[in-house]
Design a protein around this motif. Structure first.
Motif, short mmCIF file in Angstrom:
data_model
loop_
_atom_site.label_atom_id
_atom_site.label_comp_id
_atom_site.label_asym_id
_atom_site.label_seq_id
_atom_site.Cartn_x
_atom_site.Cartn_y
_atom_site.Cartn_z
N ARG A 326 34.37 38.64 46.27
CA ARG A 326 35.77 38.22 46.22
C ARG A 326 36.72 39.34 46.63
NH1 ARG A 326 32.99 35.51 42.31
NH2 ARG A 326 33.34 33.25 42.35
N GLU A 327 36.35 40.57 46.34
CA GLU A 327 37.28 41.68 46.58
C GLU A 327 36.50 42.99 46.61
OE1 GLU A 327 38.90 45.15 44.56
OE2 GLU A 327 37.90 43.58 43.42
N SER A 328 36.81 43.82 47.59
CA SER A 328 36.24 45.19 47.62
C SER A 328 37.35 46.13 48.06
CB SER A 328 35.00 45.26 48.51
OG SER A 328 35.29 44.88 49.85
N ARG A 329 37.30 46.58 49.32
CA ARG A 329 38.35 47.47 49.81
C ARG A 329 39.53 46.67 50.36
NH1 ARG A 329 33.97 49.44 53.31
NH2 ARG A 329 32.78 51.12 52.28
N ASN A 330 40.72 47.17 50.12
CA ASN A 330 41.91 46.65 50.80
C ASN A 330 42.60 47.80 51.51
OD1 ASN A 330 41.62 44.26 48.66
ND2 ASN A 330 42.84 43.60 50.40
N VAL A 359 47.38 33.79 41.24
CA VAL A 359 46.59 35.02 41.09
C VAL A 359 45.33 34.67 40.32
CG1 VAL A 359 46.54 37.34 40.11
CG2 VAL A 359 48.63 36.50 41.19
N ASP A 360 44.18 34.79 40.96
CA ASP A 360 42.92 34.26 40.44
C ASP A 360 41.91 35.39 40.28
OD1 ASP A 360 40.75 32.70 39.75
OD2 ASP A 360 40.42 31.93 41.78
N ILE A 361 41.92 36.01 39.09
CA ILE A 361 40.98 37.09 38.79
C ILE A 361 39.98 36.56 37.77
CG2 ILE A 361 40.69 39.42 37.89
CD1 ILE A 361 43.49 40.04 38.89
N HIS A 362 38.73 36.40 38.19
CA HIS A 362 37.73 35.80 37.32
C HIS A 362 37.46 36.67 36.10
CE1 HIS A 362 35.82 32.69 40.18
NE2 HIS A 362 37.07 32.92 40.54
N GLY A 363 37.48 36.04 34.95
CA GLY A 363 37.16 36.74 33.71
C GLY A 363 38.29 37.55 33.14
N LYS A 364 39.51 37.37 33.66
CA LYS A 364 40.64 38.16 33.17
C LYS A 364 41.83 37.24 32.91
CE LYS A 364 43.34 42.33 34.15
NZ LYS A 364 43.43 43.54 34.98
N THR A 365 42.41 37.35 31.72
CA THR A 365 43.63 36.61 31.39
C THR A 365 44.83 37.48 31.73
OG1 THR A 365 42.52 35.46 29.59
CG2 THR A 365 44.92 35.46 29.57
N ALA A 410 47.64 40.94 44.07
CA ALA A 410 48.06 40.08 45.19
C ALA A 410 46.86 39.56 45.96
CB ALA A 410 49.00 40.85 46.11
N GLN A 411 45.86 40.40 46.17
CA GLN A 411 44.68 39.99 46.92
C GLN A 411 43.98 38.81 46.24
OE1 GLN A 411 41.23 40.16 46.27
NE2 GLN A 411 40.38 40.04 48.33
N ALA A 412 44.08 38.76 44.92
CA ALA A 412 43.43 37.69 44.17
C ALA A 412 44.06 36.33 44.43
CB ALA A 412 43.46 38.00 42.67
N ALA A 413 45.25 36.32 45.02
CA ALA A 413 45.91 35.05 45.35
C ALA A 413 45.83 34.71 46.83
CB ALA A 413 47.38 35.09 44.92
#
Length: 461
Positions: A326-330, A359-365, A410-413
């Motif tokens: 889902r996410e690594s380097r930006n 904003v969709d970060i798995h496992g984080k509220t 931001a990347q999570a969205a």
């Protein structure tokens, strides 16, 4: 550990106006838009097919933009969807549920129509940079080690590999913990009796009195999910299987299934998901995800057969060859999109995409303070500027896809396929405009790119 020094002369085997590094969704759209602008293009891809996470990673369906009427912000998306519908591989109602195998075939057909050369099974291992200008990428494949030269390069590797090799700055992971988002290994199960499964879900809703995490309204949208917070229709079923030793606790932390249009009896699973060892740029983490993931997939199939109806004759049809990162380097770009930009629904004159995806970060509220209140402009969406595609410090390098310039939140969205397609399309047109004007890409006014996308048929609100 030993160190070795190797010196060899590497020939330039290929050259193009625009070299696209990575043939995922973003890279493929970048190559096609550049080709449509009359430029010579080449795609370099490490797998044996186009589409990246959407095909090699089996990431289906396309997530909603959460804007009414789902504006595509991409003329190429319209062309692709027309091809998929023609082949019965895209649902008629939402236009988002697709067959990943057919998507791969359609993307390649679109490139063949445009005579775009493609190098499959090729890994970019190094770069040649002179005076802050990228001259060539070094590629290794079965034919040997070679250079691919170009005038402008587009980094669509997903992890920003080319940008990092060029010395570009980047950030990676949650700034609070340094940890990346969870990774997944997706798979498809075939020969499922979806009617029996739907009836089973309905029985579970009646038994538990809970209707959360399931969708039965449309056979094409048969859906279910469970997560570690619990409270979903199937949560107690998973708990019972964990207690009996048929599942492990982690199997219920994130589990999600989708129907696949054009494949009767096929179900796609967005799991198993891993919350530890999740660095998509660490080869050991990627290897472990495949090794542990396949064992989890077999365990989960046994669970379906034992605890659910409709899986009596089911089998594992496909396991993604690509780990779902889902996410690594930006990469540090001329403009880096922030969470405030998204949550305040900021608009940009050089926007290439509009979305209202959360904003969709798995496992984080997440809890945002009042400083992120949305703009009261009657336009419930945010925009992403072309400047977030222009790599800082390298005059002829663009980035497209999930590694574009965006902060972690931001990347999570903006990591969804809707945005990725637009980012590639815009990057290809940016590169073409820079070639025509014979200037660094950062000197191109992004407003002309947005205009060009609209002229070609891209839809914006």
């Amino acid at each position: 550990m030993h160190s070795y020094q190797i010196t060899k002369t590497i020939r330039e085997a290929y050259h193009a106006d625009i070299v696209v590094c990575g043939g995922g969704t973003a890279g493929t759209f970048a190559a096609m838009s550049a080709a449509d602008a009359g430029k010579s293009v080449m795609i370099i891809e490490s797998f044996g097919g186009l589409g990246g996470t959407s095909t090699q990673g089996l990431v289906t369906p396309v997530m909603s933009s959460y804007i009414p009427n789902e504006p595509k912000c991409s003329y190429l998306a319209n062309e692709l969807n027309a091809l998929l519908k023609e082949r019965g591989a895209l649902d008629d109602r939402t236009g988002r549920i697709f067959d990943p195998m057919m998507l791969k075939i359609c993307l390649e057909q679109m490139c063949l129509k445009r005579d775009i050369p493609i190098l499959f099974y090729s890994f970019i291992t190094d770069v040649i940079v002179q005076n802050n200008t990228l001259k060539a990428v070094i590629v290794s494949n079965k034919s040997g080690t070679m250079a691919v030269g170009g005038k402008i390069f587009i980094d669509a590797t997903g992890d920003g590999d080319v940008s990092v090799l060029c010395g570009a700055q980047y950030h990676k992971g949650d700034p609070e913990t340094g940890k990346n988002q969870p990774i997944s290994l997706r798979y498809i199960v075939d020969h499922v009796d979806c009617g029996a499964l739907s009836r089973f879900f309905a029985d579970e809703i009646r038994r538990t009195g809970i209707h959360d995490g399931t969708c039965l309204s449309d056979p094409e949208e048969l859906y279910a999910s469970v997560n570690r917070s619990g409270g979903q229709t199937l949560s107690s079923l998973f708990d019972r299987a964990v207690s009996a030793g048929d599942l492990i606790d982690e199997d219920s932390w994130y589990w999600q299934m989708f129907k696949i249009t054009g494949r009767p009896g096929s179900i796609a699973f967005n799991n198993p998901e891993f919350f530890e060892n999740v660095d998509g740029t660490n080869i050991e983490h990627l290897t472990q995800a495949q090794l542990i993931g396949k064992q989890a997939i077999y365990r989960q199939l046994h669970f379906y057969k034992k605890y659910m109806r409709g899986f009596e004759n089911a089998y594992i049809a496909e396991i993604a060859p690509m780990v779902g990162v889902r996410e690594s380097r930006n990469i540090q770009t001329e403009y880096v999109v922030t969470a405030e930009d998204l949550l305040a629904r900021r608009k940009f004159p050089d926007a290439f995409c509009q979305s209202n995806y959360p904003v969709d970060i798995h496992g984080k509220t997440l809890h945002f303070d009042e400083s992120f209140s949305p703009a009261e402009d009657g336009k419930p969406y945010f925009e992403i500027p072309c400047r977030s595609l222009i790599v800082k410090g390298v005059g002829n390098l663009l980035v497209a896809g999930r590694c574009l310039g965006a902060e972690f939140l931001a990347q999570a969205a903006i990591r969804t396929q809707h945005t990725m397609r637009s980012s590639g399309e815009a990057a290809g047109l940016l590169a073409s405009a820079a070639l025509e004007k014979r200037c660094p890409v950062k000197e191109i006014d992004g407003r002309i790119i947005r205009k060009e996308m609209e002229i070609r048929g891209a839809e914006f609100v």
